[in-house]
Design a protein around this motif. Structure first.
Motif, PDB file in Angstrom:
ATOM      1  N   GLU A   1       0.825  -1.222   0.000  1.00 55.30           N
ATOM      2  CA  GLU A   1       0.000   0.000   0.000  1.00 55.30           C
ATOM      3  C   GLU A   1       0.852   1.262   0.000  1.00 55.30           C
ATOM      4  O   GLU A   1       0.493   2.274  -0.594  1.00 55.30           O
ATOM      5  N   LYS A   2       1.988   1.205   0.663  1.00 56.74           N
ATOM      6  CA  LYS A   2       2.909   2.359   0.699  1.00 56.74           C
ATOM      7  C   LYS A   2       3.754   2.454  -0.559  1.00 56.74           C
ATOM      8  O   LYS A   2       4.566   3.372  -0.697  1.00 56.74           O
ATOM      9  N   GLY A   3       3.654   1.459  -1.448  1.00 58.67           N
ATOM     10  CA  GLY A   3       4.475   1.458  -2.657  1.00 58.67           C
ATOM     11  C   GLY A   3       5.895   0.979  -2.420  1.00 58.67           C
ATOM     12  O   GLY A   3       6.757   1.074  -3.298  1.00 58.67           O
ATOM     13  N   GLU A   4       6.147   0.426  -1.247  1.00 61.74           N
ATOM     14  CA  GLU A   4       7.500  -0.070  -0.951  1.00 61.74           C
ATOM     15  C   GLU A   4       7.747  -1.435  -1.593  1.00 61.74           C
ATOM     16  O   GLU A   4       8.890  -1.843  -1.771  1.00 61.74           O
ATOM     17  N   ILE A   5       6.653  -2.167  -1.859  1.00 58.79           N
ATOM     18  CA  ILE A   5       6.760  -3.412  -2.633  1.00 58.79           C
ATOM     19  C   ILE A   5       5.976  -3.202  -3.914  1.00 58.79           C
ATOM     20  O   ILE A   5       4.815  -2.768  -3.877  1.00 58.79           O
ATOM     21  N   LYS A   6       6.653  -3.472  -5.051  1.00 56.34           N
ATOM     22  CA  LYS A   6       6.014  -3.265  -6.359  1.00 56.34           C
ATOM     23  C   LYS A   6       5.936  -4.589  -7.110  1.00 56.34           C
ATOM     24  O   LYS A   6       6.672  -5.529  -6.807  1.00 56.34           O
ATOM     25  N   ARG A   7       5.066  -4.647  -8.107  1.00 57.15           N
ATOM     26  CA  ARG A   7       4.971  -5.825  -8.970  1.00 57.15           C
ATOM     27  C   ARG A   7       6.354  -6.142  -9.536  1.00 57.15           C
ATOM     28  O   ARG A   7       7.069  -5.244  -9.977  1.00 57.15           O
ATOM     29  N   GLY A   8       6.716  -7.398  -9.509  1.00 63.27           N
ATOM     30  CA  GLY A   8       8.018  -7.820 -10.019  1.00 63.27           C
ATOM     31  C   GLY A   8       9.083  -7.950  -8.937  1.00 63.27           C
ATOM     32  O   GLY A   8      10.117  -8.581  -9.153  1.00 63.27           O
ATOM     33  N   ASP A   9       8.808  -7.382  -7.757  1.00 63.67           N
ATOM     34  CA  ASP A   9       9.788  -7.466  -6.663  1.00 63.67           C
ATOM     35  C   ASP A   9       9.901  -8.904  -6.144  1.00 63.67           C
ATOM     36  O   ASP A   9       8.902  -9.621  -6.033  1.00 63.67           O
ATOM     37  N   ILE A  10      11.123  -9.276  -5.826  1.00 63.93           N
ATOM     38  CA  ILE A  10      11.361 -10.579  -5.194  1.00 63.93           C
ATOM     39  C   ILE A  10      11.187 -10.410  -3.691  1.00 63.93           C
ATOM     40  O   ILE A  10      11.920  -9.647  -3.060  1.00 63.93           O
ATOM     41  N   CYS A  11      10.206 -11.118  -3.140  1.00 62.44           N
ATOM     42  CA  CYS A  11       9.832 -10.936  -1.729  1.00 62.44           C
ATOM     43  C   CYS A  11      10.041 -12.224  -0.947  1.00 62.44           C
ATOM     44  O   CYS A  11       9.660 -13.298  -1.406  1.00 62.44           O
ATOM     45  N   PHE A  12      10.590 -12.078   0.248  1.00 65.91           N
ATOM     46  CA  PHE A  12      10.804 -13.229   1.127  1.00 65.91           C
ATOM     47  C   PHE A  12       9.984 -13.029   2.407  1.00 65.91           C
ATOM     48  O   PHE A  12      10.241 -12.117   3.182  1.00 65.91           O
ATOM     49  N   LEU A  13       8.975 -13.869   2.566  1.00 66.80           N
ATOM     50  CA  LEU A  13       8.116 -13.833   3.756  1.00 66.80           C
ATOM     51  C   LEU A  13       8.619 -14.929   4.686  1.00 66.80           C
ATOM     52  O   LEU A  13       8.615 -16.115   4.308  1.00 66.80           O
ATOM     53  N   SER A  14       9.041 -14.567   5.881  1.00 63.80           N
ATOM     54  CA  SER A  14       9.704 -15.571   6.710  1.00 63.80           C
ATOM     55  C   SER A  14       9.536 -15.280   8.194  1.00 63.80           C
ATOM     56  O   SER A  14       9.428 -14.120   8.597  1.00 63.80           O
ATOM     57  N   GLY A  15       9.543 -16.323   8.974  1.00 71.42           N
ATOM     58  CA  GLY A  15       9.418 -16.121  10.411  1.00 71.42           C
ATOM     59  C   GLY A  15       9.698 -17.377  11.196  1.00 71.42           C
ATOM     60  O   GLY A  15      10.087 -18.409  10.643  1.00 71.42           O
ATOM     61  N   THR A  16       9.500 -17.232  12.492  1.00 74.85           N
ATOM     62  CA  THR A  16       9.670 -18.353  13.414  1.00 74.85           C
ATOM     63  C   THR A  16       8.319 -18.640  14.061  1.00 74.85           C
ATOM     64  O   THR A  16       7.428 -17.801  14.047  1.00 74.85           O
ATOM     65  N   SER A  17       8.190 -19.818  14.627  1.00 74.08           N
ATOM     66  CA  SER A  17       6.932 -20.159  15.296  1.00 74.08           C
ATOM     67  C   SER A  17       7.199 -21.069  16.474  1.00 74.08           C
ATOM     68  O   SER A  17       8.276 -21.660  16.592  1.00 74.08           O
ATOM     69  N   ALA A  18       6.184 -21.173  17.339  1.00 73.99           N
ATOM     70  CA  ALA A  18       6.238 -22.143  18.421  1.00 73.99           C
ATOM     71  C   ALA A  18       6.409 -23.518  17.795  1.00 73.99           C
ATOM     72  O   ALA A  18       5.906 -23.775  16.708  1.00 73.99           O
ATOM     73  N   GLY A  19       7.181 -24.361  18.469  1.00 77.73           N
ATOM     74  CA  GLY A  19       7.263 -25.724  17.939  1.00 77.73           C
ATOM     75  C   GLY A  19       8.617 -26.405  17.932  1.00 77.73           C
ATOM     76  O   GLY A  19       8.672 -27.573  18.063  1.00 77.73           O
ATOM     77  N   PHE A  20       9.751 -25.737  17.735  1.00 75.87           N
ATOM     78  CA  PHE A  20      10.090 -24.427  17.222  1.00 75.87           C
ATOM     79  C   PHE A  20      10.422 -24.546  15.739  1.00 75.87           C
ATOM     80  O   PHE A  20      11.201 -25.442  15.381  1.00 75.87           O
TER      81      PHE A  20
END
Lengths: 331, 331
Positions: B303-322
């Motif tokens: 929404e802020k325009g910081e990510i645009k179409r064509g950008d390579i994005c890495f969504l990542s995190g940690t969780s319980a479990g671990f």
């Protein structure tokens, strides 16, 4: 129709806690002797003593691995498909993995799939779709259920119907086998969303503001509404499921239904012309083990030689929510 | 390396309940003014009043559908990827579907994926793997989290860290788009299985035998052990994840981490040479919204325009479990 996929069930395992005959329950809770068999169709079920979801799931998983001559190292993904759980956090698959003897040795991803009684079927469907022979060669599915703790003893119907137990299955991508995954799918009919429910214990009726009472914290089903909805939606679902594949329900070699209840299963079988022995049943010996019922019944039929390699098998059931789902495969 | 897949995020939606500034919490619970910002990095978060997981999830899902000019009819699968829930039974996705305005009109299958804080990432990963353009063209993923009810107010760290909220995303199989799914995966390190836990409320410590006490029924994390394990396993995970693909963490256009905590995120960023603005953050304005944090942060950056179409994005995190998990995609 989608192409079939070379997916093979290579091994199964189970864990059943202490056997408890219906007569014991009837004596303990003051039911007329014979009530359970007559109304719920259950002679025997298994009930946890020191076990829990994690331990039962781990033992079932280890048995499946041992039968496949595999270790957790060979597994690319561990899916827990269950409706009950040890803790709200972490997820159940992480607990099962940690309880396994090699749980700390390997970093196998552990993820839960929950569609209540259909959780095993959903997990098998997802596993078959995810298996690609490259990143995912072997997926271990575990369904481990403790129903006995969330039962209201004054509701004779649920008291005598449910059982505890766990089952595990390893499914593999194997181009050299004749086994195939044919189709999987589910439909969710939201008009039945609250026909089966545990009202307390989540965030809507949090324990903080709702002290324990057996009614609020026990499993409830509105049997009459549920049966009416199932009777209406089952033909719709079957038409949808078999519409684009060259099979029909009658021509399958084995139908492995969720062991929902004596009446629930009769809704299923009474609408179709099925052969004697085509529909597999373990209700009398295990009761309704939630998501573990289907894999326990499948395993039972394989062990008895009633399901053989090459048989076309339909694993199908209903779940809270209200959903109907199924997986069709060549074993 | 596996081939990339023509998967496109076509729309997102969110729902945030009432905003609550850190100062309000600090005044209410007698914390020094400024404590939250200093130690947890959170200025503001949103907290439910009349909402619940189902309602927030339904509103977020409706917003995503509206933005995509779609209805539930166009959705082949509804996945709820969340760590918290309204009821133990039925599953959360069934509740969300039933709360949606067209929920009763369409029979879209509703299934839950639970890997606690990674639930959204797991659901996105599974969705991308299941989408085939034939049976599955559009999958709706919803993460809806209520953390405020399960917080111990005497634990300042968690009291000031967590927020409530929901996010939804529609992902589609679209061969005519330049968007792609590159890779998704998770590793589960079982030595950390009990580092984050809610001990009561499942079957091991059932309500029946464990009257409410805030310690047993609240979220707990062993911060020190967790950070030590994360610091040790993050490099292992990143090496594993990027090993067979022509990308590395540094060369991505955007990293969208789970907004775990100020310290948790610094473990992530301090180990790599990253560009200013490469790592997206919403911790200060939303707090840690469990599984909804990653999609809320992704949406915010788009929404802020910081990510645009064509950008390579890495969504990542940690969780319980671990566990540590991630999805790499071209937006």
């Amino acid at each position: 129709m989608k192409q079939t996929k070379p997916i093979r069930i290579i091994a199964m395992g189970k864990y059943l806690p202490k056997a408890v005959l219906s007569e014991e329950i009837e004596r303990k809770h003051g039911l007329p002797i014979g009530w359970s068999q007559k109304y719920s169709g259950v002679d025997n079920r298994h009930i946890v003593t020191n076990e829990n979801n994690g331990i039962m799931g781990a033992r079932a998983a280890e048995e499946a691995l041992s039968k496949a001559s595999m270790s957790l190292k060979d597994i690319d993904l561990l899916l827990c498909g269950s409706g009950t759980f040890d803790y709200p956090i972490p997820n159940q698959s992480s607990i099962i993995k940690a309880e396994m003897k090699d749980g700390n040795l390997y970093d196998t991803p552990a993820i839960d799939i929950d569609s209540t009684c259909l959780s095993f079927v959903s997990a098998l469907d997802f596993a078959a779709k995810i298996l690609d022979g490259v990143c995912y060669k072997n997926i271990l599915i575990v369904s481990s259920e403790v129903s006995s703790i969330g039962i209201n003893p004054s509701n004779w119907e649920t008291l005598t119907l449910f059982g505890d137990g766990a089952a595990a299955m390893i499914v593999s991508y194997d181009e050299n086998s004749a086994s195939t995954f044919i189709k999987g799918g589910q439909r969710t009919y939201s008009e039945g969303v609250y026909h089966t429910i545990i009202e307390g214990g989540g965030l809507r009726n949090h324990f903080k503001n709702n002290p324990y009472n057996v009614d609020l914290y026990s499993f409830k089903m509105n049997g009459r509404h549920l049966l009416r909805l199932a009777r209406k939606k089952l033909p719709e679902f079957m038409d949808w499921f078999f519409d684009d594949i060259p099979y029909n329900l009658e021509s399958t070699d084995a139908i492995i239904p969720h062991q929902a209840s004596k009446l629930g299963m009769s809704v299923f079988t009474s609408q179709y012309t099925l052969r004697p022995g085509q529909v597999k049943e373990t209700l009398a010996k295990y009761g309704n083990c939630i998501s573990a019922s289907i894999p326990l019944t499948f395993m039972d039929a394989v062990e008895k030689g009633e399901i053989k390699r090459g048989d076309i098998c339909f694993l199908s059931g209903t779940s809270a929510g209200f959903s109907i789902g199924g997986v069709l495969l060549k074993y």
